[in-house]
Design a protein around this motif. Structure first.
Motif, mmCIF file in Angstrom:
data_model
loop_
_atom_site.group_PDB
_atom_site.id
_atom_site.type_symbol
_atom_site.label_atom_id
_atom_site.label_comp_id
_atom_site.label_asym_id
_atom_site.label_seq_id
_atom_site.Cartn_x
_atom_site.Cartn_y
_atom_site.Cartn_z
ATOM 1 N N ALA A 1 0.827 -1.212 0.000
ATOM 2 C CA ALA A 1 0.000 0.000 0.000
ATOM 3 C C ALA A 1 0.862 1.263 0.000
ATOM 4 C CB ALA A 1 -0.937 0.001 1.199
ATOM 5 N N ASP A 2 1.951 1.251 0.758
ATOM 6 C CA ASP A 2 2.803 2.443 0.807
ATOM 7 C C ASP A 2 3.549 2.641 -0.514
ATOM 8 O OD1 ASP A 2 2.055 3.186 3.382
ATOM 9 O OD2 ASP A 2 3.538 1.864 4.306
ATOM 10 N N ALA B 1 -6.506 2.969 -6.081
ATOM 11 C CA ALA B 1 -6.029 4.208 -5.459
ATOM 12 C C ALA B 1 -6.220 5.396 -6.397
ATOM 13 C CB ALA B 1 -4.558 4.063 -5.065
ATOM 14 N N ALA B 2 -6.015 5.183 -7.691
ATOM 15 C CA ALA B 2 -6.246 6.262 -8.658
ATOM 16 C C ALA B 2 -7.727 6.637 -8.698
ATOM 17 C CB ALA B 2 -5.756 5.831 -10.036
ATOM 18 N N LEU B 3 -8.615 5.642 -8.653
ATOM 19 C CA LEU B 3 -10.049 5.933 -8.614
ATOM 20 C C LEU B 3 -10.427 6.692 -7.348
ATOM 21 C CD1 LEU B 3 -11.771 2.686 -9.940
ATOM 22 C CD2 LEU B 3 -12.038 4.985 -10.878
ATOM 23 N N PHE B 4 -9.920 6.230 -6.201
ATOM 24 C CA PHE B 4 -10.227 6.915 -4.944
ATOM 25 C C PHE B 4 -9.751 8.364 -5.003
ATOM 26 C CE2 PHE B 4 -11.275 3.898 -1.287
ATOM 27 C CZ PHE B 4 -11.908 2.991 -2.115
ATOM 28 N N GLY C 1 -3.159 12.479 3.076
ATOM 29 C CA GLY C 1 -4.505 11.951 2.917
ATOM 30 C C GLY C 1 -4.561 10.442 2.902
ATOM 31 N N ALA C 2 -3.450 9.797 2.514
ATOM 32 C CA ALA C 2 -3.306 8.329 2.578
ATOM 33 C C ALA C 2 -4.403 7.601 1.809
ATOM 34 C CB ALA C 2 -3.282 7.868 4.039
ATOM 35 N N PHE C 3 -4.670 8.055 0.579
ATOM 36 C CA PHE C 3 -5.760 7.454 -0.190
ATOM 37 C C PHE C 3 -5.461 6.012 -0.588
ATOM 38 C CE2 PHE C 3 -6.494 12.055 -1.663
ATOM 39 C CZ PHE C 3 -7.253 12.323 -0.545
ATOM 40 N N ALA C 4 -4.189 5.709 -0.860
ATOM 41 C CA ALA C 4 -3.853 4.326 -1.206
ATOM 42 C C ALA C 4 -4.062 3.401 -0.012
ATOM 43 C CB ALA C 4 -2.403 4.242 -1.698
ATOM 44 N N ARG C 5 -3.743 3.864 1.166
ATOM 45 C CA ARG C 5 -3.978 3.049 2.360
ATOM 46 C C ARG C 5 -5.476 2.881 2.626
ATOM 47 N NH1 ARG C 5 0.126 1.856 5.719
ATOM 48 N NH2 ARG C 5 -1.216 1.848 7.559
ATOM 49 N N TYR C 6 -6.253 3.904 2.318
ATOM 50 C CA TYR C 6 -7.704 3.792 2.458
ATOM 51 C C TYR C 6 -8.229 2.699 1.522
ATOM 52 C CZ TYR C 6 -12.595 5.451 2.816
ATOM 53 O OH TYR C 6 -13.942 5.557 3.030
ATOM 54 N N TYR D 1 -9.942 -3.073 0.313
ATOM 55 C CA TYR D 1 -9.687 -4.202 -0.582
ATOM 56 C C TYR D 1 -8.338 -4.840 -0.215
ATOM 57 C CZ TYR D 1 -13.057 -1.214 -2.956
ATOM 58 O OH TYR D 1 -14.126 -0.400 -3.238
ATOM 59 N N PRO D 2 -8.259 -5.466 0.960
ATOM 60 C CA PRO D 2 -6.968 -5.975 1.425
ATOM 61 C C PRO D 2 -6.396 -7.088 0.555
ATOM 62 C CG PRO D 2 -8.753 -6.722 2.847
ATOM 63 C CD PRO D 2 -9.339 -5.684 1.935
#
Length: 328
Positions: free
Chosen positions: A25-26, A76-79, A54-59, A64-65
């Motif tokens: 994720a990071d 992450a791009a969509l978020f 904002g940590a959108f990729a972590r969100y 979706y783990p």
């Protein structure tokens, strides 16, 4: 209790187990921060820093783990696209209702028709980001899934447009009206089909739209939306024109903020009890579908819990500046 204390209390009461983001994720977050300037987004160092925090990729990874690193890039791009649109529609220089309508039409046309179509309502960096994010879901998923996703995006942007119309007219919704509108503006319904993109098992439409599964989805939507309303109350009091559960309760019942916050928290607790009971009542859909249904239900639950946990690690909310001493 303060709003921050209530947020922590509700987090502790949440029966849905947390899902920790995978190690990649990071890496995806770093990729995202390198990508956005390349797409032409006007981001200075301060703006990039805000996006990083904002940590959108972590969100996305909390929701979706099981996503691979490649799929998490698309997610992450969509978020990030949705958060950038949200900021454009809700910031101090926010888009007009007419501009939001044009953006909505251009976005939906692109999702339905493909990247060859160019619409004036969706141009520049936002268009490029959505084209990139949509490429893999469009390639892999069947047409019925793509239409379902596009319809969810349309409903979300319709809700965003209606909120903008309300703000322009100075119209503050009552509680019932607000709750229904919030189910659109939250984008939770957009996140649910993406579970099937990650799993590779799209549900048939009659199962996806089964009344009990829809009721569970609406309740999960309320849970994450109302939690977010509590977390964003300080900002929403200035920018939201009354579009926040706490503010709607406060105005409709004529109660002070502290009582409205407590009432909103009790609404959340009641919805969580209902969510648990509804999920326990889901029948078998047969051996060919039960695993995909379980993935769908887990995805709704992960959206609730992931939003809660991300709230404490994202710089978008004041509560994240004083995290609890322990917890995922």
């Amino acid at each position: 209790m303060t709003t921050g204390e209530i947020l922590r209390a509700l987090r502790g009461e949440c029966p849905i187990p947390p899902r920790l983001p995978p190690p990649h994720a990071d890496r995806v977050q770093d990729w995202l921060l390198g990508l956005l300037p390349e797409l032409g987004l006007p981001l200075d160092a301060a703006a990039l820093h805000r996006l990083s925090r904002g940590a959108f990729a972590r969100y996305a990874a909390r929701l979706y783990p099981a996503a691979t690193e490649a799929d998490l890039r698309a997610l992450a791009a969509l978020f990030t696209w949705f958060f950038l649109v949200d900021d454009a529609c809700d910031g101090p220089s926010r888009l007009t209702p007419e501009q939001i309508r044009a953006l909505r039409n251009g976005t939906v046309a692109l999702l339905h028709e493909g990247t060859r179509l160019r619409q004036t309502g969706l141009t520049g960096p936002l268009r490029r980001l959505l084209v990139l994010a949509w490429r893999e879901p469009r390639r892999r998923m069947p047409a019925r899934w793509r239409h379902r996703f596009a319809d969810a995006v349309a409903r979300h942007l319709d809700g965003t447009w209606q909120e903008a119309v309300n703000k322009e007219a100075g119209r503050r919704p009552g509680v019932d009206e607000y709750v229904e509108l919030r189910r659109s503006t939250s984008a939770a319904e957009v996140s649910y089909p993406l579970v099937e993109f990650v799993s590779g098992r799209p549900l048939p439409d009659p199962v996806y739209h089964h009344p009990l599964l829809r009721q569970i989805a609406r309740t999960g939507n309320d849970l994450l939306s109302w939690y977010n309303d509590l977390a964003s109350l300080e900002r929403d009091r200035v920018t939201a024109g009354g579009h926040n559960l706490v503010l709607a309760i406060e105005a409709e019942l004529g109660v002070p903020e502290a009582e409205a916050v407590e009432r909103a928290a009790e609404h959340w607790r009641e919805a969580m009890r209902r969510f648990v009971a509804l999920r326990a009542a889901v029948p078998s859909f047969g051996p060919a579908l039960d695993e995909a249904v379980a993935d769908h239900l887990d995805g709704i639950a992960n959206a609730v819990r992931g939003t809660i946990d991300w709230t404490f690690e994202s710089a978008r909310y004041p509560v994240s500046t004083t995290p609890p001493a322990s917890g995922p």
